[in-house]
Structure formats: C-alpha cells, structure tokens
Design an enzyme around this catalytic site. Structure first.
Site, PDB file in Angstrom:
ATOM      1  N   GLU A 126       1.004  43.395   4.496  1.00  0.00           N
ATOM      2  CA  GLU A 126       0.240  42.139   4.538  1.00  0.00           C
ATOM      3  C   GLU A 126      -0.721  42.052   3.352  1.00  0.00           C
ATOM      4  OE1 GLU A 126       1.529  40.107   6.352  1.00  0.00           O
ATOM      5  OE2 GLU A 126       2.478  41.314   7.909  1.00  0.00           O
ATOM      6  N   HIS A 135       8.486  38.734  -0.218  1.00  0.00           N
ATOM      7  CA  HIS A 135       9.407  39.668   0.429  1.00  0.00           C
ATOM      8  C   HIS A 135      10.421  40.175  -0.581  1.00  0.00           C
ATOM      9  CE1 HIS A 135       8.356  38.174   4.680  1.00  0.00           C
ATOM     10  NE2 HIS A 135       7.663  39.238   4.347  1.00  0.00           N
ATOM     11  N   CYS A 136      10.849  41.419  -0.353  1.00  0.00           N
ATOM     12  CA  CYS A 136      11.712  42.111  -1.307  1.00  0.00           C
ATOM     13  C   CYS A 136      13.032  42.459  -0.624  1.00  0.00           C
ATOM     14  CB  CYS A 136      10.996  43.368  -1.783  1.00  0.00           C
ATOM     15  SG  CYS A 136      11.947  44.373  -2.911  1.00  0.00           S
ATOM     16  N   CYS A 160       8.925  49.292  -4.106  1.00  0.00           N
ATOM     17  CA  CYS A 160      10.014  49.597  -5.030  1.00  0.00           C
ATOM     18  C   CYS A 160       9.492  49.429  -6.460  1.00  0.00           C
ATOM     19  CB  CYS A 160      11.212  48.678  -4.769  1.00  0.00           C
ATOM     20  SG  CYS A 160      10.950  46.978  -5.295  1.00  0.00           S
TER      21      CYS A 160
HETATM   22 ZN   LIG Z   1       5.950  39.853   5.013  1.00  0.00          ZN
HETATM   23 ZN   LIG Z   2      10.204  45.696  -3.552  1.00  0.00          ZN
END
Ligand SMILES: [Zn+2]
Ligand SMILES: [Zn+2]
Length: 172
Positions: A126, A135-136, A160
């Site tokens: 968060e 988002h990833c 990452c």
């Molecule tokens: Zn999220």
């Molecule tokens: Zn990421």
C-alpha cells in the site's frame, strides 16, 4: 504509521522496521485513532476502506508525507468482497487490515510469524501505491495484486527490478 483502534505495538514495530529497512524511509508510530464506526456498512457488516481513507486525508498529521493506518476491521471497497489493504496511487493515506490475514485460505490459523510477514507485505504494497507504484505483473513482486492470502504468501517482500528502479526514481 497510525493504529486505528487497538493494534499491538509489536505489529506496528514490525511494519515500521520493514518500511525503514526496505524502502529506506524514516517511520514513526503515531498515537492511535478511534475505531472508524462512521465507515461501518450495516448491509455488508464490513468497513468501507474508501470512507476511512477520505476521513484520514482530511486530518492533519504534522509533517508526515505518507500515513498508513493499521486496523483489525474487515475492509471492503465497493467492487471487491474484501480487501487486505487500500491506498490510492499517489495519495497520502493508506490502510492495512489484519482481519483477513489472520486466517489461511482453508480456514486454519497461521503461525503469528506468518501473519506478521503478511501484514508487512500488505503495508509495503500500500505504501508503494502511495509512492505512485502501480500493480506489477511479476508474481513474486511486492506490487503484484493479491486477492487471497495464498497470493500474499506467494509474493516476496521485495520489489522486482522494474519496480525498484521506478521507486528509486520517485524517491529521488
Ligand atoms: Zn495494490
Ligand atoms: Zn514489480
């Protein structure tokens, strides 16, 4: 970081340590806010995360840039049955709820250490949103979206490579 209602000091300290250690930001634990009864939804018997965040955004928190509220209440946002936490991208205030993290997906009770690890992950996730991260796709990345505790357990406490670079850029 700010407890909302009755949250153990040790839980707050673990989150603070993770934020300091991993995002290299200074953290402080603020005096608690009262239970957010104003955000209780009588139909869903849950608390509306968006309403709590709006109320927090209207409060003064001294010179703190970002504020993460930690609470025990079951949270929802209208499009989901529940959320572990909530934060708007680039916002000032976010939330983390212990409620759903204290049970495994099969209903069993996880060890306390696992609960604390989950809480730290959701809090950092968060905070990542507050620091403008999206988002990833990488399943292990801290910024991967988690709909269930198994997904929280699958992701690591690390960003990452791509998200790390993005965050470093943001923090200058
Ligand atoms: Zn999220
Ligand atoms: Zn990421």
């Amino acid at each position: 970081m700010i407890p909302v209602g009755d949250v153990p000091e040790s839980t707050l300290q673990i989150i603070a340590d993770n934020i300091t250690g991993r995002f290299k930001l200074t953290t402080q634990i603020l005096p608690p806010l009262e239970q957010p009864e104003y955000a209780f939804d009588e139909r869903r018997l849950q608390y509306n995360a968006g309403i709590i965040i709006e109320a927090m955004e209207a409060m003064q928190f001294g010179n703190h840039d970002k504020v993460i509220g930690v609470l025990n209440n079951d949270l929802f946002i209208p499009i989901f049955t529940h959320v572990f936490g909530e934060a708007r991208q680039g916002g000032k205030c976010g939330l983390v709820s212990l409620f759903r993290l204290m049970k495994n997906s099969d209903g069993s009770t996880p060890p306390k250490s696992l609960v604390l690890e989950r809480v730290a992950k959701v809090a950092l996730h968060e905070l990542g949103h507050l620091l403008d991260l999206l988002h990833c796709e990488h399943k292990k990345c801290l910024m991967h979206f988690s709909g269930g505790v198994d997904e929280v357990d699958n992701m690591s406490l690390e960003l990452c490579e791509y998200c790390t670079i993005y965050l470093q850029d943001k923090l200058g």
